[in-house]
Design an enzyme around this catalytic site. Structure first.
Site, PDB file in Angstrom:
ATOM      1  N   CYS A 111      48.824  42.087  47.379  1.00  0.00           N
ATOM      2  CA  CYS A 111      48.198  43.556  47.882  1.00  0.00           C
ATOM      3  C   CYS A 111      48.995  43.548  49.313  1.00  0.00           C
ATOM      4  O   CYS A 111      48.526  42.964  50.297  1.00  0.00           O
ATOM      5  CB  CYS A 111      46.716  43.489  47.724  1.00  0.00           C
ATOM      6  SG  CYS A 111      45.944  44.793  48.437  1.00  0.00           S
ATOM      7  N   CYS A 163      48.342  51.951  45.233  1.00  0.00           N
ATOM      8  CA  CYS A 163      47.786  52.901  45.795  1.00  0.00           C
ATOM      9  C   CYS A 163      48.581  53.981  46.452  1.00  0.00           C
ATOM     10  O   CYS A 163      48.206  55.030  46.855  1.00  0.00           O
ATOM     11  CB  CYS A 163      46.694  52.436  46.472  1.00  0.00           C
ATOM     12  SG  CYS A 163      47.052  51.407  47.694  1.00  0.00           S
ATOM     13  N   GLY A 212      32.830  41.003  52.582  1.00  0.00           N
ATOM     14  CA  GLY A 212      31.888  41.604  51.937  1.00  0.00           C
ATOM     15  C   GLY A 212      30.468  41.235  52.734  1.00  0.00           C
ATOM     16  O   GLY A 212      30.344  40.078  53.302  1.00  0.00           O
ATOM     17  N   CYS A 229      35.268  41.152  47.907  1.00  0.00           N
ATOM     18  CA  CYS A 229      34.766  40.002  47.998  1.00  0.00           C
ATOM     19  C   CYS A 229      35.444  38.602  48.430  1.00  0.00           C
ATOM     20  O   CYS A 229      36.869  38.994  48.981  1.00  0.00           O
ATOM     21  CB  CYS A 229      34.393  39.394  46.468  1.00  0.00           C
ATOM     22  SG  CYS A 229      33.080  40.253  45.789  1.00  0.00           S
ATOM     23  N   CYS A 232      42.997  52.236  43.475  1.00  0.00           N
ATOM     24  CA  CYS A 232      43.087  50.839  43.346  1.00  0.00           C
ATOM     25  C   CYS A 232      42.217  50.404  42.060  1.00  0.00           C
ATOM     26  O   CYS A 232      40.969  50.742  42.342  1.00  0.00           O
ATOM     27  CB  CYS A 232      42.554  50.015  44.656  1.00  0.00           C
ATOM     28  SG  CYS A 232      42.928  48.456  44.389  1.00  0.00           S
ATOM     29  N   TYR A 257      45.074  45.914  56.471  1.00  0.00           N
ATOM     30  CA  TYR A 257      43.625  46.116  56.928  1.00  0.00           C
ATOM     31  C   TYR A 257      42.701  45.169  56.334  1.00  0.00           C
ATOM     32  O   TYR A 257      42.009  44.806  57.158  1.00  0.00           O
ATOM     33  CB  TYR A 257      43.176  47.443  56.330  1.00  0.00           C
ATOM     34  CG  TYR A 257      41.647  47.850  56.494  1.00  0.00           C
ATOM     35  CD1 TYR A 257      41.114  48.012  57.696  1.00  0.00           C
ATOM     36  CD2 TYR A 257      40.920  47.922  55.423  1.00  0.00           C
ATOM     37  CE1 TYR A 257      39.922  48.303  57.837  1.00  0.00           C
ATOM     38  CE2 TYR A 257      39.547  48.182  55.568  1.00  0.00           C
ATOM     39  CZ  TYR A 257      38.922  48.291  56.860  1.00  0.00           C
ATOM     40  OH  TYR A 257      37.777  48.534  56.790  1.00  0.00           O
TER      41      TYR A 257
END
Ligand code: SF4
Length: 464
Positions: free
Chosen positions: A238, A438, A31, A5, A384, A244
Site C-alpha cells: 500500500c 485508490c 487505531g 488496525c 480502498c 500517510y
C-alpha cells in the site's frame, strides 16, 4: 482517512503484557477506538477494552498478568465500536484455543462465512477473523500448521497481516501481495512481530527484517521459524503507508517513511513550482512533505498552523456537520505568519476535502494574500477495499472532478498533486510492486465491478 488496525505478537522468557502494552501504544496511530491482548498462561486469556491503549487496559493490573507469549491489537472501525468487535478474538476449537488479531480486510469474507455456516459452524463474533479461525481449525484436523495455513491462504482474498496464537504458539502471517506491513524484531528476552518497526524501537529492540509477503513466521523466545507458503509473481504494498498511515519514523519493507515523505515534497516542488513567502505544513501529516518542498524550492518553512493536540481525530467524529465545526478547534493559524503573505499549504492527501476547504478559508480570513495548495499524493479517485476508511466514491472529492474543479471547490489560488510517477520515484520501489488502487482505480485483488490490475496488460497499467 484512517487505517483499520495495528497488530503485535511477542514470545519471550519474561511476562509480556507490559511489553505488548508498550508496543500497542507505539502503534496507536493505526487505531484509537479499542485495544486488546491475548496472553497464554496455562490457557489463552483475553484482556480488551474500548478507547486508547491507556483507557482500554485501565481495569487491568498489567504487572499481575502472567504469560510469556501473547498477541495484541489496536482497533479502528468504520462502524461504532462495541466490546464484541474488539480484537484479538479467542475461540475454543477442535484444534485447541486460538486467538487472532488482524490488520486488513478479507474481501470474500461473506462468502466464506456462508460456506462455513453451511458446514455447521456457529459464529459468535460474526466477523471475518472468526471465519479465518474456523478455516484454520478445520484444516488442522488433517494437516500440520504449515500446510493448514497454506490451505487457508488459498481461500482468502484481500489484505491481511495477522498475528495469531494456537494454544501457546505465536505466529505472524502476511498476505501474498504484502499489502499491509508486518515486521520481525528481536527484543530483550525474546522476539516480536509488529505492524511497524516503531513498536520494536519502543521496546529497545532491533529490527530483524520485514515478514515477506506470503510468509508465516513463528516466534519463540530463542528464535523464529519461517515458512514461505505462497509465492506471488507480484507484490502490492500500500503506497499510502508511506504517504500517510505509517509513522514517519517507521521503516517499511526496507524503506524509511520519513525519507519518502521528504522526497515527495522535493519532487512536488519540482513538478509544481510556485512563488510564495512561506511553506506551511498541515500538522502533523504534511510536515515532512513540507520540509522537502521547502528544501527544494528555497522558500522558508513556517509553522503557520497550530494543532490542538487534545482534540480527537476528526474522522472519529460521527457526522459531517460535527466534523466541519471541529476543524477550527483543531487547527488555528499563526496570524503573524500568514497575514499579507503568499502561503503554500502542504498536506499528504485530500479525501473528502472538508478540512482543506476550511483551512484555506481560515488562512484567508486571517489575511493570507494567496493560498496555494500542494498535495503529497496523487488525486484519490477510487475507494480502498483493503481496510482504509474511504470505501465509496461519493466520499472522495477527486472522484469525477478535475483538479481545476477541486481547486475552485476548496477556494485555493492554485492546487497541484504529485504525479503517480513522482510518488513512485519517492518511494523508490518498482511501480508494479505497489498497490495504487485508490489513485488508478485498478486493484491488485479481484473486486466485483472494479478493474483488476493483473488482468489488464501491464503496459496499459503503466500508461496511467
Ligand atoms: S487502495 Fe489505496 S489505500 Fe487501499 S491499500 Fe491500495 S494504495 Fe492503500
Amino acid at each position: 482517512m484512517n487505517e483499520r488496525c495495528g497488530v503485535v505478537a511477542i514470545s519471550s522468557n519474561k511476562n509480556v503484557a507490559q511489553e505488548i502494552y508498550v508496543a500497542l501504544t507505539a502503534l496507536q496511530h493505526r487505531g484509537q477506538e479499542a485495544a486488546g491482548m491475548a496472553i497464554y498462561d496455562e490457557k489463552l486469556k483475553l484482556y480488551r477494552g474500548l478507547g486508547l491503549v491507556g483507557e482500554a487496559f485501565r481495569d487491568f493490573n498489567l504487572e499481575e498478568i502472567k504469560g510469556k507469549r501473547g498477541i495484541g491489537h489496536v482497533y479502528y472501525s468504520i462502524k461504532m465500536s462495541t466490546q464484541e468487535n474488539v480484537q484479538p478474538i479467542l475461540i475454543h476449537t477442535s484444534a485447541g484455543d486460538m486467538a487472532i488479531a488482524h490488520n486488513g480486510i478479507i474481501t470474500n469474507s461473506e462468502k466464506l462465512k456462508e460456506e462455513l455456516m453451511e458446514e455447521g459452524h456457529n459464529f459468535s463474533y460474526g466477523n471475518e477473523e472468526e471465519a479465518v479461525i474456523y478455516l484454520l481449525s478445520d484444516n488442522l484436523k488433517e494437516r500440520g500448521i504449515e500446510k493448514a495455513v497454506k490451505a487457508v491462504m488459498k481461500k482468502l482474498q484481500g489484505s491481511y497481516s495477522f498475528t495469531f496464537m494456537l494454544k501457546n504458539r505465536v505466529f505472524g502471517l502476511r498476505d501474498p501481495l504484502g499489502i499491509k506491513p508486518l515486521c520481525l524484531g528481536k527484543i530483550d528476552g525474546g522476539h516480536i512481530i509488529a505492524s511497524e518497526s516503531v513498536a520494536i524501537d519502543a521496546l529497545g529492540g532491533e529490527i530483524i527484517r520485514d515478514v515477506e509477503p506470503g510468509e508465516l513466521v513463528e516466534i519463540t523466545p530463542e528464535g523464529y521459524k519461517s515458512y514461505k507458503l505462497v509465492e506471488e509473481k507480484h507484490r502490492a504494498h500500500c503506497f499510502f503507508e508511506y504517504v500517510y498511515f505509517a509513522r514517519a519514523d517507521s521503516v517499511i519493507d526496507g524503506v524509511e517513511v520519513y525519507g519518502v515523505r521528504e522526497r515527495i515534497g522535493r519532487i512536488l516542488a519540482r513538478e509544481h513550482p510556485v512563488e510564495a513567502d512561506f511553506i506551511v505544513p498541515i500538522p502533523d501529516s504534511g510536515r515532512a512533505h513540507a520540509y522537502g518542498f521547502s528544501k527544494e524550492s528555497g522558500i522558508p518553512l513556517a509553522e503557520g498552523l497550530m494543532k490542538n493536540r487534545y482534540i480527537a481525530r476528526t474522522f472519529i467524529l460521527p457526522t459531517q456537520s460535527i466534523r466541519e465545526k471541529l476543524v477550527r478547534l483543531k487547527l488555528n493559524p499563526v496570524k503573524g505568519i500568514v497575514k499579507g503573505k503568499r502561503v503554500v499549504l502542504i498536506d499528504d492527501s485530500i479525501v473528502r476535502g472538508t478540512t482543506m476547504k476550511k483551512i484555506v478559508e481560515m488562512l484567508r480570513h486571517h489575511g493570507a494574500k494567496e493560498v496555494h495548495v500542494r498535495i503529497g499524493s496523487p488525486p484519490i479517485i477510487a475507494p480502498c477495499y483493503f481496510g482504509i476508511d474511504m470505501t465509496t466514491r461519493e466520499q472522495l472529492m477527486a472522484s469525477g472532478k478535475s483538479v481545476k474543479e477541486i481547486e475552485a471547490a476548496i477556494g485555493a489560488d492554485s492546487l497541484a498533486y504529485i504525479s503517480i510517477d513522482g510518488m513512485v520515484e519517492a518511494i523508490g520501489m518498482e511501480k508494479e510492486g505497489l498497490c495504487l488502487g485508490c489513485v488508478t482505480g485498478e486493484y491488485p485483488v479481484k473486486i466485483e465491478g472494479e478493474k483488476y490490475r493483473f488482468q489488464e496488460s501491464l503496459e496499459r497499467w503503466e500508461e496511467d
